[in-house]
Design an enzyme around this catalytic site. Sequence first.
Site, short mmCIF file in Angstrom:
data_model
loop_
_atom_site.label_atom_id
_atom_site.label_comp_id
_atom_site.label_asym_id
_atom_site.label_seq_id
_atom_site.Cartn_x
_atom_site.Cartn_y
_atom_site.Cartn_z
N ARG A 191 47.21 83.54 127.01
CA ARG A 191 45.79 83.35 127.32
C ARG A 191 44.89 83.96 126.25
O ARG A 191 43.84 83.42 125.92
CB ARG A 191 45.51 84.01 128.66
CG ARG A 191 44.08 83.91 129.10
CD ARG A 191 43.89 84.38 130.50
NE ARG A 191 44.51 85.68 130.74
CZ ARG A 191 44.09 86.53 131.68
NH1 ARG A 191 43.10 86.21 132.46
NH2 ARG A 191 44.70 87.69 131.85
N LYS A 230 64.18 89.53 135.92
CA LYS A 230 64.19 90.54 136.95
C LYS A 230 63.01 91.48 136.73
O LYS A 230 62.54 91.55 135.59
CB LYS A 230 65.50 91.32 136.94
CG LYS A 230 65.70 92.14 135.65
CD LYS A 230 66.78 93.13 135.79
CE LYS A 230 66.32 94.49 136.21
NZ LYS A 230 65.54 95.24 135.23
N HIS A 252 70.40 90.61 132.09
CA HIS A 252 70.89 90.57 130.71
C HIS A 252 72.23 91.30 130.54
O HIS A 252 72.95 91.06 129.59
CB HIS A 252 69.83 91.06 129.71
CG HIS A 252 69.67 92.55 129.65
ND1 HIS A 252 68.93 93.25 130.56
CD2 HIS A 252 70.15 93.47 128.79
CE1 HIS A 252 68.96 94.53 130.25
NE2 HIS A 252 69.70 94.71 129.18
N ASP A 298 65.29 98.90 139.54
CA ASP A 298 65.32 98.48 138.12
C ASP A 298 66.75 98.29 137.60
O ASP A 298 66.99 97.41 136.77
CB ASP A 298 64.59 99.56 137.29
CG ASP A 298 64.35 99.13 135.85
OD1 ASP A 298 63.99 97.96 135.63
OD2 ASP A 298 64.52 99.97 134.94
N HIS A 353 71.78 95.29 137.59
CA HIS A 353 72.81 95.51 136.57
C HIS A 353 74.05 96.21 137.14
O HIS A 353 75.18 95.78 136.91
CB HIS A 353 72.28 96.37 135.42
CG HIS A 353 71.04 95.83 134.76
ND1 HIS A 353 70.83 94.49 134.58
CD2 HIS A 353 69.95 96.44 134.24
CE1 HIS A 353 69.66 94.30 133.96
NE2 HIS A 353 69.12 95.48 133.75
N LYS A 382 67.20 107.62 133.33
CA LYS A 382 66.45 107.67 132.07
C LYS A 382 66.43 109.12 131.61
O LYS A 382 66.56 110.04 132.39
CB LYS A 382 65.03 107.17 132.29
CG LYS A 382 64.97 105.73 132.78
CD LYS A 382 63.92 104.94 132.04
CE LYS A 382 63.93 103.48 132.44
NZ LYS A 382 64.61 102.61 131.49
C1 BG6 Z 1 66.22 96.70 131.89
C2 BG6 Z 1 65.45 97.76 132.59
O1 BG6 Z 1 66.62 95.69 132.78
O2 BG6 Z 1 67.39 97.27 131.29
C3 BG6 Z 1 65.07 98.87 131.64
O3 BG6 Z 1 64.28 97.20 133.16
C4 BG6 Z 1 66.30 99.40 130.92
O4 BG6 Z 1 64.42 99.93 132.33
C5 BG6 Z 1 67.10 98.26 130.31
O5 BG6 Z 1 65.87 100.28 129.91
C6 BG6 Z 1 68.43 98.76 129.76
O6 BG6 Z 1 69.06 97.73 129.06
P1 BG6 Z 1 70.02 98.03 127.82
O7 BG6 Z 1 70.52 96.69 127.42
O8 BG6 Z 1 69.16 98.67 126.78
O9 BG6 Z 1 71.08 98.95 128.32
#
Ligand code: BG6
Length: 487
Positions: free
Chosen positions: A48, A145, A175, A232, A237, A337
């Site tokens: 936008r 997500k 991912h 998250d 994951h 984290k």
């Molecule tokens: C994401 C989360 O899906 O995955 C993030 O939202 C996180 O908070 C990230 O940092 C971690 O992914 P990777 O591939 O860096 O381990």
Amino acid sequence: MQTDSSFTFVLFGGTGDLSMRKILPALYEAHRAGGMLADSGKIVAVARHIADRAAYIDWVNEHVKPHVSKNGVDETAWASFLDRIEFVKIDLGNPEDFTLLRDALSGRPGIRVFYLATGPSLFVPICRALASVGLNENSRIVLEKPLGYDLKSSNAINDAVGEIFAEEQIYRIDHYLGKEPVQNLLALRFGNVLFEPLWRREWVESIQITIAEELGVEARGDFYDNTGALRDMVQNHLLQLLSIVAMEPPHSMDSDSVRDEKLRVLRALKPIDPRDIGKVAVRGQYHAGVIRGSAVPAYATEPGVKQDSNTETFVAVKVEIENWRWAGVPFFLRTGKRLADRVAEIVVNFRAVPHSALGASALRGGANRLVIRLQPNETIRLYCLAKQPGEGMNLASVHLDLAFDRFFREGQMEAYQRLLLDVINGRLALFVRRDEQEAAWRWVEPILNEWAAANKPPKPYAAGTWGPAAASAMLAQHGTCWLEEEN
Ligand code: BG6
């Protein structure tokens, strides 16, 4: 992975963080590699705040290029990559603007991919606006997500999107499923005869799955503070990794065979009794500390985070799977984290031998252990006991190491690159089906509810450590410890 199928990849949230760091760099890598993307394939960015294509290309040069290729940018490939990019200025809040998109896409060959790299609150309005101009035909939609905030909101999004797109058109991205080592786990388990007979309760004592990050919340404080580590990382994951570790061998690698088996695991997760949450789940929040020699601030002082926030930046949880293969085997999942290291790994602790003629050390649990490291460097390490040289029969731990970069020097693909190619080529196996997502939300929900109702602060931990001591105590109750606590 050659392809000649044309496509138009429409990127909503074209100036967002994800587009900048992951999606556009992944598309560039696929383009640079050659032969992966049809020559006629185009990328149409939607935003936008940007005036026109020239301004968008300036933005891409400034913001995306620094995230491309650690080994430097191939300028010729970069220039031809930019030629693939087109731009449509749309205000997502204004459905009439979608006629501009329809006109821009009209007459293009091949499949249309709509990638929603936006907040989940925009998923449904975008899908409805796409349908209103007939763009839900001959198309696939990619949803990032987190999809929703809980089971109810996730169902509401899935219901609304499902009225517009069929399930086979919907690619819910996680991912972690695109990471090469995660797929290697399938190869390891189902391509070899060595591990599968041992991969069960009779031989496995416990399993740990850790995704530890050194990073804090970076520029995402506002989003993260309303999300927390359970939503998250665990709901998606970690539970996806768990389902791949624990699933039965699929009949084939087609998308539904794999996803059916993962779903069976997610549905077999032992429901958590709210009264037990204090025993099976630990949540923490980082305070100020030191990461690799540099002082880092407390979570509560990060931009966008409420000062009195009770959001968890660390979770450790014990999971059980109620089926014949895994009954009674604890799976310990952990993520956080600002931890002491950046590492993602799966640790399979095998049982001790039932009787040892070789002395007490052979009776120790954990003597046989498989450590599958997903990142930072992909390795599989198998620990065994061996006789120490010299007199007597003294046993010591040794390991066999399999470092994949020594075997496969080329061809490693970033998760997003792999997954985007899968969307363009219509391969659904590495995307999360709706029923899997529902089962995962259903399992985490009692924890979410209990933590919200308790209204107590998470346990503090200093940045640069491995999280609250309670996470270690939880394993100690099962006579085990986290891998880094060994010895
Ligand atoms: C994401 C989360 O899906 O995955 C993030 O939202 C996180 O908070 C990230 O940092 C971690 O992914 P990777 O591939 O860096 O381990």
